[in-house]
Design a protein around this motif. Structure first.
Motif, short mmCIF file in Angstrom:
data_model
loop_
_atom_site.label_atom_id
_atom_site.label_comp_id
_atom_site.label_asym_id
_atom_site.label_seq_id
_atom_site.Cartn_x
_atom_site.Cartn_y
_atom_site.Cartn_z
N SER A 40 0.82 -1.19 0.00
CA SER A 40 0.00 0.00 0.00
C SER A 40 0.87 1.25 0.00
CB SER A 40 -0.90 0.00 1.24
OG SER A 40 -1.66 1.17 1.31
N GLY A 41 0.50 2.21 -0.86
CA GLY A 41 1.23 3.47 -0.92
C GLY A 41 2.41 3.45 -1.86
N THR A 42 2.65 2.30 -2.55
CA THR A 42 3.76 2.18 -3.48
C THR A 42 3.23 2.20 -4.89
OG1 THR A 42 4.98 0.83 -1.90
CG2 THR A 42 5.69 0.71 -4.19
N ALA A 43 3.90 2.96 -5.77
CA ALA A 43 3.49 3.00 -7.16
C ALA A 43 3.61 1.61 -7.77
CB ALA A 43 4.38 3.98 -7.93
N SER A 44 2.68 1.27 -8.66
CA SER A 44 2.64 -0.06 -9.25
C SER A 44 2.99 0.00 -10.73
CB SER A 44 1.24 -0.67 -9.08
OG SER A 44 1.15 -1.91 -9.72
N TRP A 71 19.04 -1.99 7.15
CA TRP A 71 17.76 -2.48 7.66
C TRP A 71 16.77 -1.34 7.87
CZ3 TRP A 71 16.43 -7.45 7.62
CH2 TRP A 71 17.46 -8.39 7.48
N GLY A 72 17.27 -0.18 8.26
CA GLY A 72 16.40 0.98 8.44
C GLY A 72 15.79 1.45 7.13
N GLU A 73 16.57 1.40 6.04
CA GLU A 73 16.07 1.86 4.74
C GLU A 73 14.90 1.01 4.24
OE1 GLU A 73 16.76 4.38 2.37
OE2 GLU A 73 17.54 5.29 4.17
N LEU A 74 14.85 -0.23 4.67
CA LEU A 74 13.81 -1.13 4.17
C LEU A 74 12.42 -0.77 4.67
CD1 LEU A 74 15.67 -4.55 4.43
CD2 LEU A 74 15.34 -3.11 2.41
N THR A 75 12.33 0.03 5.71
CA THR A 75 11.01 0.42 6.22
C THR A 75 10.64 1.82 5.77
OG1 THR A 75 12.04 1.17 8.29
CG2 THR A 75 11.18 -1.07 8.24
N ARG A 76 11.40 2.41 4.87
CA ARG A 76 11.05 3.72 4.34
C ARG A 76 9.74 3.61 3.55
NH1 ARG A 76 14.48 6.70 -0.27
NH2 ARG A 76 16.21 6.37 1.19
N PRO A 77 8.75 4.44 3.83
CA PRO A 77 7.48 4.37 3.10
C PRO A 77 7.68 4.51 1.60
CG PRO A 77 7.25 5.76 5.03
CD PRO A 77 8.72 5.46 4.90
N GLY A 78 6.97 3.69 0.83
CA GLY A 78 7.03 3.76 -0.61
C GLY A 78 8.10 2.91 -1.25
N THR A 79 8.94 2.24 -0.46
CA THR A 79 9.97 1.38 -1.05
C THR A 79 9.29 0.15 -1.67
OG1 THR A 79 11.55 2.09 0.64
CG2 THR A 79 12.08 0.08 -0.58
N LEU A 84 13.41 4.16 -9.62
CA LEU A 84 13.21 3.57 -10.94
C LEU A 84 12.24 2.40 -10.90
CD1 LEU A 84 16.87 3.64 -12.31
CD2 LEU A 84 14.94 4.97 -13.17
N VAL A 85 12.42 1.51 -9.93
CA VAL A 85 11.53 0.34 -9.83
C VAL A 85 10.14 0.78 -9.38
CG1 VAL A 85 11.13 -1.85 -8.64
CG2 VAL A 85 13.44 -1.23 -9.41
N GLY A 86 10.08 1.69 -8.42
CA GLY A 86 8.79 2.12 -7.90
C GLY A 86 7.92 2.84 -8.90
N THR A 87 8.54 3.53 -9.85
CA THR A 87 7.77 4.26 -10.86
C THR A 87 7.64 3.51 -12.17
OG1 THR A 87 9.78 5.45 -11.54
CG2 THR A 87 8.37 6.52 -9.91
#
Length: 247
Positions: free
Chosen positions: A9-13, A35-43, A240-243
């Protein structure tokens, strides 16, 4: 298989549900940023592998438990690392490690690393997968190359490439993969220069792999783990992957 490749949810598809599969960073004590970067919203994450010590380790690790908990709270699937040693590891040891991953870290599934590829080993892997499914859904077979097509009947995803960019850019996809959607395949590629990142994403799309992980880190001729730290272009690959730029 939407269990492993649905977009959070909240991630571009994108049309292929493209996303990142994390092979397993170094221990949270030495890689807290990763490990902290993995919980960044939108990843755009499909899943993250937890590998405490070539598996779950000998006892619960509080730092790994905390890291896994943060991921689950962020809606990220955590897969326990199981080394099947190319089919040579005893069935009972694999299942015991699977139970430890579940009991200690509440994982969502498993990555079976160093999975065999030949037809003769297929019955043993199928038995293992069937047993693991009684515990959890979400099974990824870490072949690292194209296996016998029968393996696709057992798992949610197959890692059909794991290696350097110098091999990946000239690699060929097995014809039988065309019978399955991209959500069934994953590619891990190390040593990808930033200037070739867009090209690597196009190769993944052409070969039909919806889950990917690319890094500019290298294995230094087999002397280092290229997956242990963030790629230098982490923000770029997330964007790049998210968009869906790879399309």
């Amino acid at each position: 298989m939407p269990y492993l490749t649905s977009t959070p949810s909240g991630t571009a598809s994108t049309g292929l549900s493209a996303g990142l599969g994390i092979p397993g960073y170094a221990h949270p004590l030495v890689a807290p940023l990763e490990w902290g970067e993995l919980t960044r919203p939108g990843t755009p994450l499909h899943w993250v592998v937890l590998n405490v010590s070539d598996g779950p380790g000998n006892r619960p690790d509080p730092l790994c438990l905390e890291a896994a908990g943060r991921l689950r709270n962020a809606g990220v699937r955590v897969l326990g690392h199981l080394d099947v040693t190319h089919g040579a590891r005893p069935f009972g040891e694999i299942v015991a490690d699977a139970h430890r991953h579940l009991d200690w870290y509440q994982v969502d599934g498993y990555l079976l690393d160093r999975c065999p590829t030949e037809r003769g080993a297929l019955p043993g892997i199928s038995r293992t997968v069937l047993t693991l499914r009684a515990l959890l859904g979400g099974i990824v077979l870490g072949h690292g190359t194209h296996p016998h097509p029968g393996y696709a009947e057992s798992a949610d995803q197959l890692v059909t490439f794991s290696g350097p960019w110098s091999d990946y850019r000239w690699s060929q996809v097995a014809e039988w993969t065309a019978d399955h959607p991209p959500e069934r395949f994953c590619h891990f590629v190390h040593g990808v220069p930033r200037v070739h990142l867009d090209e690597a994403l196009r190769v993944a799309r052409w070969q039909g792999a919806a889950t990917i992980y690319f890094t500019d880190r290298t294995d230094r001729g087999g002397r280092a783990d290229p997956w242990a730290t963030l790629p230098g272009y982490w923000d770029d690959i997330v964007s790049l992957v998210g968009t869906g730029v790879s399309e």
